[in-house]
Every structure is written in structure tokens, then in C-alpha cells.
Design an enzyme around this catalytic site. Structure first.
Site, mmCIF file in Angstrom:
data_model
loop_
_atom_site.group_PDB
_atom_site.id
_atom_site.type_symbol
_atom_site.label_atom_id
_atom_site.label_comp_id
_atom_site.label_asym_id
_atom_site.label_seq_id
_atom_site.Cartn_x
_atom_site.Cartn_y
_atom_site.Cartn_z
ATOM 1 C CG ASP A 11 88.547 36.520 -68.574
ATOM 2 O OD1 ASP A 11 88.578 35.678 -69.489
ATOM 3 O OD2 ASP A 11 88.344 37.726 -68.772
ATOM 4 C CG ASP A 126 88.962 33.520 -73.101
ATOM 5 O OD1 ASP A 126 87.777 33.126 -73.043
ATOM 6 O OD2 ASP A 126 89.275 34.672 -73.449
ATOM 7 C CD GLU A 127 84.105 33.613 -70.016
ATOM 8 O OE1 GLU A 127 83.827 34.103 -68.917
ATOM 9 O OE2 GLU A 127 83.619 34.031 -71.093
#
EC number: 2.7.7.7
Length: 385
Positions: A11, A126-127
Site C-alpha cells: 500500500d 495505490d495498492e
């Protein structure tokens, strides 16, 4: 005997805000918020100083996309209304959203990770999840190598949790933020996982959390102590069984490296509440634009869909949805707009609206019988009351 699974969840740390700090490094250490509409871009003045928009100067219905950790320490979080955040930290700096920049850095960090761990499940901008089971290297050194590759490619930090499964990895990537690295085995669950609030389990939302609290269950450990049959009686057979398994860290899901989209949707929250009669032309333009954007998304993904749906959120925050299944799949904006309009006729429009959305599902590859990839905007108005 196969090796034990090593599943990682990576993350990025305060991703949007961190990208902005690359552009404005002078803001490091400050309370910075990203979000809103029509926010002034920072500009350098003649004397060399910088002018920034502040939360206290914002007027509108915008929400926060993300914030730096300094802003989070003041009680500001993502999805919070900017006007509410301004009451908590009026002098916090407000920056506009720049999705092109965020997508650029997203591509960079994922490309860097794939060079090391190719089995990647993309979970958003974003992960990601990674299957490290067959990747050579000691676990901690391998995770640090991935973190270093991300920093080298982007200048940004990330946090990683490495565990036997996706459920635990998701929890652990959040335990030591920012720039964290957490490795956990099943034997560590009582000490590291059970003391955490139940909401730390991905899949327990606000309603389930509220019901669990009413039953005296606030931590994962308290959930794990409950009998599985009792949980099934209280939450239903399927969800109750899942709650029991999740509280003990049981999760057999694989890392999925590719998946087909299940639906395509577009929605917008208005700057002010709109009424179907007084703001009919404005709503009609927005409604048509959403349908056109959905059609464009279908073309880009090279799929067509059969079920068109709408979503409305009223001024009192109540939400309704309606859908309509067509005889043939389509990506035609005019057909989508007409079907969405039919759905709209089946909902009450007396109250003002704060959100409008359009969705298409039951996606498939186009055929010569489908609506194809062509369509026009159409001239349908928002249905009258």
C-alpha cells in the site's frame, strides 16, 4: 510438499499527497489536504514565497481525497467533507487533485515491483497484492528489496505486510505505516491481530461493525471467541461463517493476476443539491454526459453491456438504484441514455438530489448483433415529474 504461502499486500503511503510533495517539497511536514473542485494551484510570488489555498477559504461540496499524515493527526481523513475539515484545521493547505500525475506514478511503482514479483493482483491506483511464494529470497530481505525498488522508481515510500494470506496481509500493511514492513505468521495472530478493532478486517463495514458492537464484540479477538454457529444465527449462514474464519486469519483466496471488469460506472456529486423540476436542463446535461462517459469507457475496454442502472442520492443522504436489462448488449451512448432514462422514471423525484450515477453490467465481448462501439449523445431531457 509445497512451500508455505507468502502473500504480500503493498500500500503506497498517503499516495496522492506524497505525489504532490514531490512537486512541492517545501510542504513536507505540513498539514496538506488533496481534494475539492476549483481549488487554486499553488503559485510562486514575486518575492519568492508561495501562495497556497487554505481549507478555511474553500466554499463548496467537495470531499477530501487524501491527506498527509500531519493532517490526519488533526482528525482529517479521506471522504470527509472539506467544509467539515476546515473546522478542524482551517489553516491546512488545500491542493487540487491531479489524477494524471497519480496514474503516472502508479504505473511506475507497479512496473518496478513486477521486475521482482511478477504475480501481482492490481487492486487500484495505490495498492497491490503479490504472491511471493515462489520468489527467491528470505522474506524480510525480499520485502525490503521491493520497497527499495518502489522508492528508486518513484521517490515514494510504501508499506508492506507479508503473511500466509490476503486477508492478513491487508491488515498488516497498515500496522506500521508509513514506510512499514510487517511479517506475520499464523502463530502471531493472538498477539498482533486479536487486539485490533473488528473494522480492521477488510469486509466488515459500518453496519456490521455497529451490529457487532451491539453484541459486545469490538475486537477481532472477541469475534474469534464467539461460536461459529452463533455467528451464523446472528449474521446469516454465509457471512457468519466468513466472520468466524476471518477472525482466525483463515483465507484461501489466490492472488488473481488478471480479471475482467464486472461493470462500468460513472457518478458525480453536485456542488449544490439539484431539483428535477427547477434544475431540469442542468440535470439532463449531467445525466447525458455520464451516459456518454460510460459509453466511452466501454469502448476503451472493448466490451458491451446489457444491464443499465442508475443511482440517486437525495439531500437527506438516502440512496435508490434502479436497473433495466436490454435484449441485446450495447456500448451505444444513445441506447444507454434512453435505458437510463427509463430507469429514472421509476424513482421518486420530489426531493433534491446530491448525487447521480449511471452503471452498466453484464459485460461481454461485442458481436455483430450488439450495439457496437458507435453512438451519439442524444437529446433526451431529464424526465419530468
Amino acid at each position: 510438499m509445497p512451500p508455505p504461502r507468502r502473500i504480500a499486500h503493498l500500500d503506497m503511503d498517503a499516495f496522492y499527497a506524497s505525489v504532490e510533495l514531490l512537486r512541492y517539497p517545501q510542504l513536507k511536514g505540513h498539514a496538506v489536504v488533496i481534494g475539492g473542485r476549483s481549488v487554486d494551484t499553488p503559485r510562486q510570488l514575486e518575492d519568492g514565497s508561495w501562495h497556497y489555498a487554505r481549507l478555511k477559504d474553500y466554499v463548496g461540496r467537495g470531499v477530501i481525497t487524501t491527506a498527509t499524515y500531519e493532517a490526519r493527526a488533526l482528525g482529517i481523513g479521506s471522504a470527509m467533507g472539506i467544509m467539515k475539515a476546515a473546522r478542524l484545521a482551517p489553516d491546512a493547505i488545500l491542493l487540487p487533485v491531479d489524477f494524471d500525475a497519480y496514474r503516472h506514478y502508479s504505473r511506475l511503482f507497479k512496473a518496478a515491483v513486477r521486475e521482482i514479483a511478477p504475480l501481482m493482483e492490481d487492486r487500484g491506483i495505490d495498492e497491490i497484492y503479490l504472491d511471493l511464494t515462489e520468489v527467491a529470497g528470505e522474506t524480510r530481505a525480499l520485502a525490503q528489496r521491493i520497497k527499495d525498488a518502489v522508492r528508486s522508481a518513484t521517490g515514494l515510500t510504501c508499506s508492506i505486510g507479508v503473511t500466509p494470506n490476503k486477508l492478513l496481509a491487508k491488515i498488516c500493511s497498515d500496522l506500521e505505516k508509513p514506510d512499514g514492513l510487517t511479517i506475520l505468521g499464523m502463530d502471531d495472530i493472538p498477539a498482533r491481530i486479536w487486539p485490533l478493532p473488528v473494522r480492521k478486517i477488510n469486509g466488515i463495514g459500518p453496519k456490521a461493525d455497529e451490529k457487532l458492537a451491539s453484541l459486545g464484540i469490538r475486537t477481532i479477538g472477541e469475534l474469534a471467541a464467539r461460536d461459529k454457529l452463533w455467528l451464523q444465527e446472528s449474521f446469516g449462514r454465509s457471512y457468519g461463517a466468513w466472520l468466524a474464519d476471518a477472525s482466525h486469519g483463515i483465507d484461501t483466496r489466490a492472488v488473481v493476476t488478471a480479471s475482467e471488469p464486472k461493470s462500468v460506472s460513472r457518478e458525480t456529486t453536485f456542488e449544490r443539491d439539484l431539483h428535477a423540476r427547477a434544475d431540469r436542463e442542468t440535470l439532463s446535461a449531467i445525466f447525458t454526459r455520464l451516459c456518454v462517459r460510460v459509453a466511452e469507457d466501454l469502448v476503451r475496454k472493448r466490451v458491451v453491456g446489457k444491464t443499465i442502472g442508475i443511482k440517486l442520492r437525495y439531500e437527506d443522504f438516502s440512496t435508490v438504484t434502479r436497473d433495466l436489462t436490454l435484449p441485446e448488449a450495447t456500448a451505444d451512448a444513445t441506447i444507454i441514455r434512453r435505458a437510463a432514462g427509463e430507469c429514472l422514471k421509476r424513482v421518486p423525484l420530489e426531493k433534491r438530489l446530491r448525487l447521480l450515477g449511471v452503471r452498466i453490467s453484464h459485460l461481454e465481448e461485442p458481436s455483430r448483433h450488439s450495439g457496437g462501439f458507435h453512438g451519439e449523445q442524444g437529446d433526451l431531457l431529464f424526465p419530468p415529474l
